[in-house]
Design a protein around this motif. Structure first.
Motif, PDB file in Angstrom:
ATOM      1  N   ALA A  94      11.205  -9.501   5.918  1.00 17.61           N
ATOM      2  CA  ALA A  94      10.895 -10.257   4.617  1.00 17.61           C
ATOM      3  C   ALA A  94       9.611  -9.653   4.038  1.00 17.61           C
ATOM      4  CB  ALA A  94      10.691 -11.580   5.031  1.00 17.61           C
ATOM      5  N   GLY A  95       8.540  -9.438   5.040  1.00 18.42           N
ATOM      6  CA  GLY A  95       7.285  -8.903   4.494  1.00 18.42           C
ATOM      7  C   GLY A  95       7.244  -7.624   3.966  1.00 18.42           C
ATOM      8  N   MET A  96       8.176  -6.584   4.564  1.00 15.14           N
ATOM      9  CA  MET A  96       8.376  -5.551   3.824  1.00 15.14           C
ATOM     10  C   MET A  96       9.312  -5.269   2.473  1.00 15.14           C
ATOM     11  SD  MET A  96       7.405  -2.470   5.126  1.00 15.14           S
ATOM     12  CE  MET A  96       6.338  -2.364   6.511  1.00 15.14           C
ATOM     13  N   LEU A  97       9.894  -6.472   2.153  1.00 16.72           N
ATOM     14  CA  LEU A  97      11.019  -6.276   1.062  1.00 16.72           C
ATOM     15  C   LEU A  97      10.608  -7.334  -0.039  1.00 16.72           C
ATOM     16  CD1 LEU A  97      14.563  -5.849   2.683  1.00 16.72           C
ATOM     17  CD2 LEU A  97      12.784  -4.104   1.810  1.00 16.72           C
ATOM     18  N   LEU A  98       9.926  -8.473   0.184  1.00 15.15           N
ATOM     19  CA  LEU A  98       9.868  -9.480  -0.959  1.00 15.15           C
ATOM     20  C   LEU A  98       8.770  -9.174  -2.263  1.00 15.15           C
ATOM     21  CD1 LEU A  98      10.422 -12.989   1.138  1.00 15.15           C
ATOM     22  CD2 LEU A  98      11.788 -11.672  -0.378  1.00 15.15           C
ATOM     23  N   LEU A 113      17.480   6.360  12.171  1.00 16.82           N
ATOM     24  CA  LEU A 113      18.310   5.066  11.879  1.00 16.82           C
ATOM     25  C   LEU A 113      18.467   5.008  10.566  1.00 16.82           C
ATOM     26  CD1 LEU A 113      16.389   2.505  14.016  1.00 16.82           C
ATOM     27  CD2 LEU A 113      18.749   3.471  14.570  1.00 16.82           C
ATOM     28  N   PRO A 114      19.681   4.574   9.854  1.00 15.17           N
ATOM     29  CA  PRO A 114      19.740   4.492   8.548  1.00 15.17           C
ATOM     30  C   PRO A 114      18.742   3.549   7.737  1.00 15.17           C
ATOM     31  CG  PRO A 114      21.491   3.364   9.891  1.00 15.17           C
ATOM     32  CD  PRO A 114      20.552   4.030  10.695  1.00 15.17           C
ATOM     33  N   GLY A 115      18.477   3.896   6.512  1.00 12.41           N
ATOM     34  CA  GLY A 115      17.620   3.029   6.014  1.00 12.41           C
ATOM     35  C   GLY A 115      16.087   3.548   5.985  1.00 12.41           C
ATOM     36  N   PRO A 116      15.262   2.899   5.048  1.00  8.89           N
ATOM     37  CA  PRO A 116      13.882   3.467   4.873  1.00  8.89           C
ATOM     38  C   PRO A 116      13.086   3.334   6.402  1.00  8.89           C
ATOM     39  CG  PRO A 116      14.311   1.683   3.380  1.00  8.89           C
ATOM     40  CD  PRO A 116      15.391   1.788   4.270  1.00  8.89           C
ATOM     41  N   ASN A 117      12.275   4.588   6.634  1.00  9.27           N
ATOM     42  CA  ASN A 117      11.684   4.653   7.782  1.00  9.27           C
ATOM     43  C   ASN A 117      10.699   3.429   8.310  1.00  9.27           C
ATOM     44  OD1 ASN A 117      13.131   6.964   7.803  1.00  9.27           O
ATOM     45  ND2 ASN A 117      11.137   8.048   7.256  1.00  9.27           N
ATOM     46  N   VAL A 118       9.881   3.147   7.310  1.00 11.80           N
ATOM     47  CA  VAL A 118       8.730   2.181   7.373  1.00 11.80           C
ATOM     48  C   VAL A 118       9.662   0.787   7.579  1.00 11.80           C
ATOM     49  CG1 VAL A 118       8.494   1.443   5.119  1.00 11.80           C
ATOM     50  CG2 VAL A 118       6.714   1.131   6.636  1.00 11.80           C
ATOM     51  N   VAL A 119      10.788   0.421   6.898  1.00  6.49           N
ATOM     52  CA  VAL A 119      11.588  -0.736   7.266  1.00  6.49           C
ATOM     53  C   VAL A 119      12.080  -0.967   8.734  1.00  6.49           C
ATOM     54  CG1 VAL A 119      13.397  -2.230   6.606  1.00  6.49           C
ATOM     55  CG2 VAL A 119      11.955  -1.307   4.904  1.00  6.49           C
ATOM     56  N   ASN A 120      12.600   0.249   9.143  1.00  6.90           N
ATOM     57  CA  ASN A 120      13.053   0.370  10.415  1.00  6.90           C
ATOM     58  C   ASN A 120      11.946   0.185  11.579  1.00  6.90           C
ATOM     59  OD1 ASN A 120      15.566   0.941   9.536  1.00  6.90           O
ATOM     60  ND2 ASN A 120      15.177   3.211   9.535  1.00  6.90           N
ATOM     61  N   GLN A 127       0.854  -1.274   0.097  1.00  2.00           N
ATOM     62  CA  GLN A 127      -0.095  -0.041   0.142  1.00  2.00           C
ATOM     63  C   GLN A 127       0.801   1.123  -0.050  1.00  2.00           C
ATOM     64  OE1 GLN A 127      -3.466   0.004   2.760  1.00  2.00           O
ATOM     65  NE2 GLN A 127      -2.325  -1.753   3.634  1.00  2.00           N
ATOM     66  N   GLY A 128       2.308   1.149   0.273  1.00  2.00           N
ATOM     67  CA  GLY A 128       2.907   2.263   0.747  1.00  2.00           C
ATOM     68  C   GLY A 128       3.426   3.099  -0.650  1.00  2.00           C
ATOM     69  N   PHE A 129       2.663   3.349  -1.469  1.00  2.00           N
ATOM     70  CA  PHE A 129       3.300   4.075  -2.783  1.00  2.00           C
ATOM     71  C   PHE A 129       3.164   5.475  -2.745  1.00  2.00           C
ATOM     72  CE2 PHE A 129       1.641   0.142  -4.708  1.00  2.00           C
ATOM     73  CZ  PHE A 129       2.636   0.070  -5.628  1.00  2.00           C
ATOM     74  N   GLY A 130       4.034   6.074  -2.380  1.00  2.00           N
ATOM     75  CA  GLY A 130       4.434   7.417  -2.167  1.00  2.00           C
ATOM     76  C   GLY A 130       3.961   8.009  -0.644  1.00  2.00           C
TER      77      GLY A 130
END
Length: 198
Positions: A91-95, A64-71, A29-32
């Motif tokens: 894994a859910g965030m990236l695959l 933290l380094p990296g995308p906020n939502v992944v952190n 859902q996280g477009f933009g």
């Protein structure tokens, strides 16, 4: 005297698998305007975080380094299930988004120069900005209970916006200065008698 503990979240993920699928759904859902989607999904819908907890965790995720939502997803996964939860959330965030992105990138190369595609991209940018602004307005209420108080929070937010958007200072420098200032003020107020009430 220490600050009062944060209110407990009313719900929690049932298992690492449930966390994986929730993060997959969230990522798709996280477009933009991802901030609006994350706040709606984790606070309003699933109730895994209170608004106050979301503000605190999102602030930490931004530093933290990296995308906020992944952190943020790693923090939630680790909090509930340790390293297994962190791996499931990551894994859910990236695959699924990675697979979808590859398909879209291949398809977009064929239409990238078309005026309709360019117009669609500009329209999506405006929608994303509106989603972020709407979420920011919805999250103003929990700041009233922040240890810094609403005036100090507003001053820090305004100075950050001016420094980044108008003066064009590097984000890392602005975060180091305003974040350090906010941290120092909060620590000073927390040491006061009365638990750091603004």
């Amino acid at each position: 005297m220490s600050a009062p503990p944060a209110p407990a979240a009313p719900a929690a993920p049932r298992s690492p698998a449930a966390l994986f699928w929730a993060c997959t759904w969230l990522a798709l859902q996280g477009f933009g305007g991802v901030l609006a989607v994350v706040q709606q999904e984790l606070v309003e819908r699933r109730r895994w975080l209170t608004r106050e907890q979301f503000l605190e965790d999102w602030a930490a995720a931004q530093l933290l380094p990296g995308p906020n939502v992944v952190n943020l997803s790693l923090m939630i996964g680790g909090r509930h299930f340790g390293w297994r939860g962190a791996v499931a959330a990551l894994a859910g965030m990236l695959l699924a988004p990675l697979a979808l992105l590859l398909v879209i990138a291949i398809a977009f190369t064929h239409v990238a120069a078309h005026p309709m595609a360019q117009g669609a991209l500009r329209g999506m940018g405006a929608v994303a900005a509106g989603l972020i602004l709407g979420t920011a307005l919805r999250l103003l209420a929990p700041l009233r209970g922040n240890v810094l108080g609403p005036k100090a929070c507003a001053a820090l937010a305004a100075s950050t916006f001016v420094a980044v958007a108008w003066v064009r200072l590097p984000l890392a420098v602005v975060l180091a200065v305003t974040g350090g200032l906010g941290w120092g003020l909060a620590a000073r107020r927390l040491r006061r008698p009365g638990g750091g009430r603004p």
